[in-house]
Design a protein around this motif. Sequence first.
Motif, PDB file in Angstrom:
ATOM      1  N   SER A 148      15.937   1.934 -18.407  1.00 58.00           N
ATOM      2  CA  SER A 148      14.719   1.254 -18.871  1.00 58.00           C
ATOM      3  C   SER A 148      13.968   0.628 -17.697  1.00 58.00           C
ATOM      4  O   SER A 148      12.744   0.795 -17.569  1.00 58.00           O
ATOM      5  CB  SER A 148      15.061   0.183 -19.907  1.00 58.00           C
ATOM      6  OG  SER A 148      15.780  -0.883 -19.331  1.00 58.00           O
ATOM      7  N   ILE A 149      14.689  -0.065 -16.816  1.00 57.56           N
ATOM      8  CA  ILE A 149      14.026  -0.681 -15.657  1.00 57.56           C
ATOM      9  C   ILE A 149      13.458   0.398 -14.733  1.00 57.56           C
ATOM     10  O   ILE A 149      12.320   0.291 -14.245  1.00 57.56           O
ATOM     11  CB  ILE A 149      15.009  -1.587 -14.888  1.00 57.56           C
ATOM     12  CG1 ILE A 149      15.412  -2.791 -15.745  1.00 57.56           C
ATOM     13  CG2 ILE A 149      14.391  -2.075 -13.580  1.00 57.56           C
ATOM     14  CD1 ILE A 149      16.502  -3.652 -15.141  1.00 57.56           C
ATOM     15  N   GLY A 150      14.254   1.471 -14.521  1.00 57.09           N
ATOM     16  CA  GLY A 150      13.797   2.540 -13.638  1.00 57.09           C
ATOM     17  C   GLY A 150      12.572   3.260 -14.173  1.00 57.09           C
ATOM     18  O   GLY A 150      11.590   3.475 -13.452  1.00 57.09           O
ATOM     19  N   SER A 151      12.613   3.649 -15.455  1.00 59.78           N
ATOM     20  CA  SER A 151      11.494   4.402 -16.028  1.00 59.78           C
ATOM     21  C   SER A 151      10.227   3.557 -16.104  1.00 59.78           C
ATOM     22  O   SER A 151       9.129   4.038 -15.784  1.00 59.78           O
ATOM     23  CB  SER A 151      11.862   4.919 -17.420  1.00 59.78           C
ATOM     24  OG  SER A 151      12.138   3.835 -18.300  1.00 59.78           O
ATOM     25  N   ILE A 152      10.360   2.303 -16.491  1.00 61.64           N
ATOM     26  CA  ILE A 152       9.173   1.441 -16.615  1.00 61.64           C
ATOM     27  C   ILE A 152       8.635   1.070 -15.234  1.00 61.64           C
ATOM     28  O   ILE A 152       7.418   1.026 -15.022  1.00 61.64           O
ATOM     29  CB  ILE A 152       9.505   0.193 -17.452  1.00 61.64           C
ATOM     30  CG1 ILE A 152       9.732   0.604 -18.914  1.00 61.64           C
ATOM     31  CG2 ILE A 152       8.396  -0.854 -17.364  1.00 61.64           C
ATOM     32  CD1 ILE A 152      10.146  -0.499 -19.838  1.00 61.64           C
ATOM     33  N   SER A 153       9.537   0.842 -14.266  1.00 60.80           N
ATOM     34  CA  SER A 153       9.073   0.560 -12.903  1.00 60.80           C
ATOM     35  C   SER A 153       8.333   1.761 -12.328  1.00 60.80           C
ATOM     36  O   SER A 153       7.263   1.615 -11.713  1.00 60.80           O
ATOM     37  CB  SER A 153      10.259   0.203 -12.006  1.00 60.80           C
ATOM     38  OG  SER A 153      10.913  -0.949 -12.471  1.00 60.80           O
ATOM     39  N   LEU A 154       8.885   2.968 -12.517  1.00 65.47           N
ATOM     40  CA  LEU A 154       8.238   4.186 -12.032  1.00 65.47           C
ATOM     41  C   LEU A 154       6.888   4.394 -12.700  1.00 65.47           C
ATOM     42  O   LEU A 154       5.895   4.757 -12.051  1.00 65.47           O
ATOM     43  CB  LEU A 154       9.158   5.388 -12.278  1.00 65.47           C
ATOM     44  CG  LEU A 154       8.633   6.758 -11.816  1.00 65.47           C
ATOM     45  CD1 LEU A 154       8.438   6.776 -10.301  1.00 65.47           C
ATOM     46  CD2 LEU A 154       9.590   7.870 -12.246  1.00 65.47           C
ATOM     47  N   THR A 155       6.851   4.145 -14.005  1.00 65.75           N
ATOM     48  CA  THR A 155       5.604   4.314 -14.759  1.00 65.75           C
ATOM     49  C   THR A 155       4.514   3.385 -14.240  1.00 65.75           C
ATOM     50  O   THR A 155       3.380   3.819 -13.974  1.00 65.75           O
ATOM     51  CB  THR A 155       5.858   4.040 -16.256  1.00 65.75           C
ATOM     52  OG1 THR A 155       6.821   4.974 -16.747  1.00 65.75           O
ATOM     53  CG2 THR A 155       4.574   4.168 -17.050  1.00 65.75           C
ATOM     54  N   TYR A 156       4.855   2.118 -14.074  1.00 62.35           N
ATOM     55  CA  TYR A 156       3.847   1.159 -13.629  1.00 62.35           C
ATOM     56  C   TYR A 156       3.504   1.332 -12.148  1.00 62.35           C
ATOM     57  O   TYR A 156       2.400   0.978 -11.716  1.00 62.35           O
ATOM     58  CB  TYR A 156       4.310  -0.269 -13.924  1.00 62.35           C
ATOM     59  CG  TYR A 156       4.021  -0.650 -15.361  1.00 62.35           C
ATOM     60  CD1 TYR A 156       2.741  -1.028 -15.736  1.00 62.35           C
ATOM     61  CD2 TYR A 156       5.006  -0.586 -16.325  1.00 62.35           C
ATOM     62  CE1 TYR A 156       2.456  -1.355 -17.051  1.00 62.35           C
ATOM     63  CE2 TYR A 156       4.737  -0.902 -17.646  1.00 62.35           C
ATOM     64  CZ  TYR A 156       3.459  -1.289 -18.004  1.00 62.35           C
ATOM     65  OH  TYR A 156       3.171  -1.594 -19.306  1.00 62.35           O
ATOM     66  N   LEU A 157       4.419   1.903 -11.366  1.00 62.60           N
ATOM     67  CA  LEU A 157       4.103   2.230  -9.982  1.00 62.60           C
ATOM     68  C   LEU A 157       3.052   3.335  -9.936  1.00 62.60           C
ATOM     69  O   LEU A 157       2.086   3.250  -9.155  1.00 62.60           O
ATOM     70  CB  LEU A 157       5.378   2.668  -9.248  1.00 62.60           C
ATOM     71  CG  LEU A 157       5.210   3.062  -7.769  1.00 62.60           C
ATOM     72  CD1 LEU A 157       4.707   1.868  -6.954  1.00 62.60           C
ATOM     73  CD2 LEU A 157       6.527   3.588  -7.207  1.00 62.60           C
ATOM     74  N   LYS A 158       3.230   4.368 -10.776  1.00 63.50           N
ATOM     75  CA  LYS A 158       2.244   5.443 -10.856  1.00 63.50           C
ATOM     76  C   LYS A 158       0.895   4.904 -11.319  1.00 63.50           C
ATOM     77  O   LYS A 158      -0.160   5.281 -10.791  1.00 63.50           O
ATOM     78  CB  LYS A 158       2.738   6.519 -11.826  1.00 63.50           C
ATOM     79  CG  LYS A 158       3.934   7.305 -11.338  1.00 63.50           C
ATOM     80  CD  LYS A 158       3.512   8.398 -10.376  1.00 63.50           C
ATOM     81  CE  LYS A 158       4.678   9.321 -10.038  1.00 63.50           C
ATOM     82  NZ  LYS A 158       4.268  10.374  -9.080  1.00 63.50           N
ATOM     83  N   ILE A 159       0.922   4.025 -12.328  1.00 61.83           N
ATOM     84  CA  ILE A 159      -0.326   3.444 -12.837  1.00 61.83           C
ATOM     85  C   ILE A 159      -1.004   2.613 -11.754  1.00 61.83           C
ATOM     86  O   ILE A 159      -2.234   2.671 -11.574  1.00 61.83           O
ATOM     87  CB  ILE A 159      -0.039   2.587 -14.088  1.00 61.83           C
ATOM     88  CG1 ILE A 159       0.399   3.482 -15.260  1.00 61.83           C
ATOM     89  CG2 ILE A 159      -1.273   1.772 -14.488  1.00 61.83           C
ATOM     90  CD1 ILE A 159       0.864   2.725 -16.482  1.00 61.83           C
ATOM     91  N   ALA A 160      -0.211   1.852 -11.002  1.00 62.41           N
ATOM     92  CA  ALA A 160      -0.778   1.021  -9.931  1.00 62.41           C
ATOM     93  C   ALA A 160      -1.408   1.885  -8.845  1.00 62.41           C
ATOM     94  O   ALA A 160      -2.494   1.562  -8.316  1.00 62.41           O
ATOM     95  CB  ALA A 160       0.307   0.132  -9.332  1.00 62.41           C
TER      96      ALA A 160
END
Length: 642
Positions: free
Chosen positions: A540-552
């Motif tokens: 959960s932390i990995g997928s959400i961190s990766l997702t928000y990194l891409k969005i950023a």
Amino acid sequence: MCGLRRFLLCYAFYRTLMLRMENVSYVALRQPIVFELEGFEVSRSHGYPLFALVLAIYFLVLLGNVVVMGVIAIDKTLHKPMYVMVCNLAACDLLGGTAVMTQLMVIFLMGEKRIPYNSAYAQAICVHTYGAAVQTILSAMAYDRYVAVCEPLRYHAIMTTAHMVFVILLAWAVAIILIAVLFALNVGTPLCGTYIRHVYCSNRSILNLACVPTPINDIYGLCMTWILSSSSFLIIFFCYGKILSACLMRKSDKGSRSKALQTCASHLVIYLIFEIVSLIIILSNRFPQVPMNIKKFCTILIFIVPPLINPIIYGFVTKELRSELPSHWGMENHTYNDHVLLLEGIKVPQQSTYPAFTLLLITYIFIMVANIGLIALISMERSMHQPMYILFCNLPLNDIVGATGMIPRLLWDILTTAPERYITYIECVIQAFCAHLFATTSHTILMIMAFDRYVAICNPLRYATIMTNKMVIRLSMSAWGVAIVLVGILLGLTIRLSRCRSNIFNPYCDNASLFKLSCESVLINNIYGFIFTVVLFVSSIGSISLTYLKIAIVCLSSKNSSLNSKALTTCSTHLLVYLIVIGFGVTIIILHRFPKYAELGQMCSVLFPVIPTCLNPIIYGLQTKEIKQRIFRVFHRAKVAA
């Protein structure tokens, strides 16, 4: 009988004289008369969910009041004036709830708003009898409490069986006679209309269809309401004034003062609930700008809230009745039994019991209303049938599962002493399943919501082709399916173990407290539990961190300020909810590793199903622009329709 006939003849003559004086001509309706109720202004597609909601409420009203009446009737130790009056109050609640909610279910399910003349008057009589009898019965109960507290040595001499029957019959007789006279004045009144502008039939809504003025009915109805309300208030005020005076005079006898508070608190709370709901109805009708659907909803609250809450208050708050409930559910003779466990429950100081219970009950009601309201809003508004909001519906649904799986049991434990907090093994497993499913699904749902935001911002042109209805269904099913399988295996490894203990040292049941009941090796349980927790948190932390990194990255590389603003507003609510969930999860895990902080860890574990489930609808309802606009639009639409 002769006097009543003479009164009706004089009344008919008075009506005829008024018509001749006013020179009014009309064509009165003839039997058979069939009325049509206005009801709620809702579409037919919304009728089925509303029918299910009313059916669930009515089932709870029936279950609660019938259980209370049954326990009192079966248990001879409860054959006391106080509990016999509680039975009458429960019967009165069933009368009012059945009269209104059955008609609402017919309207919502079949769309049938027509009601025959006799049925309309029967409903109106039941409705008014309920309103009058509640006040007279509560007055009788206040008198019983006054005698019990102020005249304890003479209580049994005063409240004999004959005197108790007389007081109860008097309470019903006053209500029935007042309502009988109210409707007797309607005899001979010609009707010129059939459209009742109300949710249910009442004396006033029927008289609004009269062809002639009804001043005597109006004056009598106003006087009856004022006298009944004032009399019940004065009786209760006088009784509790005397009780308070008696308690203050007995400064040395703390035991009697505490007993007086416990026996009177439930009665006073019920009276205040009835008066508050009545005040809400009066105030809603005094403001024309209030939407019509809101006004109608307020008018039926008096037939929903008291009948629903009264058995809860008397079942949980009244010590004698609460102690007898478990014995009638097969929980008596608690010698060691591997099917019955002793739960430690939540630790609350005795002086804080009722405030804590009230606060948690109000919080649970808010959680249910807010989350169900969000689901209903999204399902009713077609403009919100988008992947983002459909996926979001999983979150309030999960909050309802988590809150319902734990909070009702916590409420019971608050009002129960530690040696009486028994729970069957099956109930404990079900609660543990709900607790772990709620925690796991909170992560999986937020993961699929993060994926939706990633596609919407990073691939806006392909969003519609990627996030199809099938994809939304697959994501939702995978979020729930993965959680159910993981939690099922977790508890399956625990259920296989034999048990040699019966004490659960936790506020509620979970997997760890269950496998600690066994004397066998629990190495496999610990290994799987550790792997399960690590995989869940890392994914959960990995997928959400990766997702928000891409969005950023997309937002930083884009010079479009509107895109960046939209990304910030749509992602901030999701990120805030995730941080709340992960914060509670990490805190509980860390505190669990330090035994000296055990009480703090237990408090955090109790707050986990309360705080997130309470904050989630607030965050999404107030921070998400589209949901906030739809909420205001629903109220504005009802206002325009009114």
